[in-house]
Design a protein around this motif. Structure first.
Motif: not given
Length: 136
Positions: A95-97, A125-128
């Motif tokens: 998300h931040w990159h 799949g993902g982290d946000d």
């Protein structure tokens, strides 16, 4: 025969093969991975705009060493003006990159008498998980 002697006799029979042992149950590695990393969810958060509102939470889990994310949310149209609340929901990595989107979808809700049912992105799949709302 005392209870202690009986227990020792039964244990000796079991070790020598005199009693049938319960079969071992094989658990697939995928199931062990899910069990080892149970999902955790944030608390419910609220987004409010003029004419609408959304309540949401994100849940995370790891399956087979890979991060998964899902979002649950509910929409409200708070003003009778012929417009509805539109939500853009998505799951992503980094998300931040520089986002790598794994899933995205638009939803809309225009009833001022009741909120939408609780909607869910499902696991991706993902982290946000991101949710953006606007009045259209």
């Amino acid at each position: 025969m005392s209870r202690q002697r009986m227990a020792l006799t039964l244990a000796g029979l079991a070790l020598s093969g005199g009693l049938a042992a319960a079969p071992a149950v094989a658990v697939p590695s995928e199931q062990r991975a899910v069990e080892a990393a149970a999902a955790t969810c944030s608390g419910w958060k609220t987004i409010t705009i003029t004419g609408g509102r959304a309540k949401y939470r994100e849940c995370k889990q790891t399956v087979g060493g890979k991060a998964q994310i899902k979002g649950d949310f509910q929409l409200w149209d708070t003003v009778t003006d012929g417009k509805g609340v539109q939500a853009y929901a998505r799951t992503d990595y980094n998300h931040w990159h520089g986002d790598t989107v794994s899933w995205e979808h638009f939803y809309s809700w225009s009833s001022t008498t009741a909120p939408s049912k609780v909607l869910s992105s499902g696991w991706h799949g993902g982290d946000d998980f991101e949710l953006t709302i606007e009045l259209v």
